[in-house]
Design an enzyme around this catalytic site. Structure first.
Site, PDB file in Angstrom:
ATOM      1  N   ARG A 171       7.401   9.990   6.561  1.00 40.83           N
ATOM      2  CA  ARG A 171       7.327  10.753   7.803  1.00 40.83           C
ATOM      3  C   ARG A 171       8.354  11.875   7.694  1.00 40.83           C
ATOM      4  NH1 ARG A 171       7.022   5.313   9.463  1.00 40.83           N
ATOM      5  NH2 ARG A 171       5.054   4.789  10.508  1.00 40.83           N
ATOM      6  N   LYS A 173       9.927   4.191  11.662  1.00 42.56           N
ATOM      7  CA  LYS A 173       9.315   3.986  12.967  1.00 42.56           C
ATOM      8  C   LYS A 173       9.280   2.497  13.287  1.00 42.56           C
ATOM      9  CE  LYS A 173       5.296   5.425  15.675  1.00 42.56           C
ATOM     10  NZ  LYS A 173       4.006   6.144  15.630  1.00 42.56           N
ATOM     11  N   HIS A 184       3.354  15.957   8.464  1.00 46.68           N
ATOM     12  CA  HIS A 184       2.540  14.759   8.627  1.00 46.68           C
ATOM     13  C   HIS A 184       1.251  14.855   7.815  1.00 46.68           C
ATOM     14  CE1 HIS A 184       4.559  12.141  11.480  1.00 46.68           C
ATOM     15  NE2 HIS A 184       4.961  13.205  12.145  1.00 46.68           N
ATOM     16  N   ARG A 205       1.768  13.415   4.479  1.00 47.07           N
ATOM     17  CA  ARG A 205       1.775  11.957   4.530  1.00 47.07           C
ATOM     18  C   ARG A 205       0.345  11.416   4.595  1.00 47.07           C
ATOM     19  NH1 ARG A 205       4.395   7.194   6.496  1.00 47.07           N
ATOM     20  NH2 ARG A 205       3.275   6.159   8.191  1.00 47.07           N
ATOM     21  N   HIS A 238       3.016   0.729   8.069  1.00 45.73           N
ATOM     22  CA  HIS A 238       2.214   0.395   9.237  1.00 45.73           C
ATOM     23  C   HIS A 238       2.326  -1.098   9.538  1.00 45.73           C
ATOM     24  CE1 HIS A 238      -0.607   4.093   8.579  1.00 45.73           C
ATOM     25  NE2 HIS A 238       0.505   4.402   9.218  1.00 45.73           N
ATOM     26  N   TYR A 256      -7.790   6.137   7.205  1.00 43.01           N
ATOM     27  CA  TYR A 256      -7.751   7.002   6.024  1.00 43.01           C
ATOM     28  C   TYR A 256      -8.970   6.904   5.121  1.00 43.01           C
ATOM     29  CZ  TYR A 256      -2.987   7.748   7.478  1.00 43.01           C
ATOM     30  OH  TYR A 256      -1.893   8.077   8.215  1.00 43.01           O
TER      31      TYR A 256
END
Length: 424
Positions: free
Chosen positions: A231, A256, A362, A365, A388, A397
């Site tokens: 990120r 995150k 982003h 990424r 994640h 994705y």
């Protein structure tokens, strides 16, 4: 009868212009009036003159008139605002950043270990709530007041679903943790359902064109984001101790959700990173000779290890070009590179490369994840590298694997193979 009897006129409150950007407020007793003016940010009692002073701003004057609504108030004519406050733009009613309520909100956010960006967003929305209601004390606002503000955000501001939910979360933090009162269901207000959007992804050739238009530190950062799935802020906050050049991997700390994870160090970025670190270390040693060279440490590590902030391992991989003064100690320190520097460089490179897609940090990424799936890596591996929590987040994705439309071959392609070029 002691005190003021029934029918005895109450002395009016007087508001006059003072000096040095202050308003003079004469507040005769009863004590309830004094309790009200003590809620005004920046107020000051002058015992010798027997009056209060407050900041001379339009917002402070409106707050005073709201606090003493229904009581006799005399305002100097040059200071008197318009008779109606309805329809006043939010930016005309300002709330100072050091307002006591905002300090309590910041403390509550840090107690709950919310991120600094979340804390700033909540303070922003609470300031807007106070301005929307003409600086009324927040403790006096009920659920209908909150509902009106949230409805105005949803209908008038035309914001996204995630932005629409932010003020609701800020109100919940304010009511539960600061004001310690229960807030029920706010009539007519529900959490907005976030729309499902597909990420913008660049092909490998397009990424190469973008990197070719970058140089120096922004180029190295873009290589790490495209080759390691960082990120943007995770890349900015890299420290030297989190680099594992021997195993070609990098440790992302406090990502995150405050989660740590390992990700890939691209082989193509290894040598440029080594040269970059040599320059950063030379600058760090020069800073130490001049009495600088300290960086901020997370949580209470600075008390536990007083000298760790000057050690090489704790330095930022991408430091800012200038120092800043710590607001508590006054010591000059180095901060990491601001995200806007990287963001501006990528935007300029995108325009220079003639890329029509709105590429950003982003986007690199997202491209990293999609290219891994194209190369045959399983979804669980990609999930771990991206950090994640839920694999369903990673499942957005595979939408560009090999061909569009979930890899389905269009019937028109088979038709085109049977027709001659002249028929097409």
């Amino acid at each position: 009868m002691d005190g003021q009897g029934v029918g005895t006129p109450v002395a009016p409150i007087q508001i006059k212009r003072g000096h040095a950007g202050r308003l003079i407020v004469l507040v005769p007793y009863p004590p309830e009036r004094v309790a009200k003016i003590k809620t005004v940010a920046g107020r000051w009692w002058h015992p010798k003159e027997k009056y209060w002073t407050v900041p001379d701003t339009d917002g402070t004057l409106r707050q005073l008139l709201t606090l003493f609504a229904g009581e006799p108030v005399e305002v100097d004519p040059p200071l008197r605002p318009a008779s109606s406050t309805h329809g006043v733009p939010v930016d005309r009613l300002t709330v100072p950043g050091d307002h006591p309520l905002l300090e309590q909100v910041r403390l509550a956010a840090r107690t709950r270990h919310l991120s600094r960006h979340t804390e700033q967003a909540y303070c922003h929305w609470i300031k807007r709530i106070m301005s929307f209601h003409h600086l009324r004390p927040v403790a006096d606002m009920g659920e209908p007041d909150s509902g009106r503000f949230l409805s105005s955000v949803a209908t008038a501001s035309h914001v996204s679903a995630s932005t629409q939910n932010q003020p609701l979360n800020a109100l919940l933090l304010l009511d539960h943790d600061v004001l310690e009162k229960k807030i029920g269901l706010i009539e007519g207000v529900v959490r907005a359902k976030r729309a499902k959007r597909l990420p913008v992804v660049l092909t490998k050739e397009t990424v190469s064109r973008l990197l070719g238009c970058l140089s120096n530190t922004p180029r190295l950062m873009a290589m790490l984001m495209d080759g390691g799935g960082f990120r943007p802020m995770e890349c900015c906050r890299l420290r030297v101790k989190d680099l594992d050049l021997a195993h070609n991997q990098l440790l992302v700390r406090g990502g995150k959700g405050d989660k740590d994870r390992y990700t890939i160090l691209p082989t193509a970025a290894r040598q440029p990173l080594v040269h970059h670190l040599q320059r950063v270390r030379s600058q760090h040693e020069e800073d130490l000779r001049q009495g600088f060279g300290r960086v901020a440490l997370p949580f209470a590590l600075e008390r536990k290890y007083p000298n760790a902030g000057k050690e090489w391992g704790w330095q930022w991989v991408f430091p800012a070009s200038s120092h800043y003064s710590d607001r508590i100690t006054g010591e000059r320190r180095h901060h990491h590179l601001h995200g806007s520097v990287r963001q501006k460089a990528i935007k300029e490179a995108r325009l220079k490369a003639g890329i029509a897609k709105p590429a950003s940090g982003h986007t690199l990424r997202y491209s990293f994840a999609t290219h891994l799936l194209e190369d045959g890596y399983d979804i669980r591996t990609v999930q771990e590298l991206l950090g994640h929590t839920d694999v369903r987040t990673t499942m957005i994705y595979p939408h560009v694997l090999n061909r569009g439309g979930k890899g389905v071959r269009s019937p028109a392609d088979a038709l085109g193979e049977r027709l001659s070029p002249s028929q097409l």
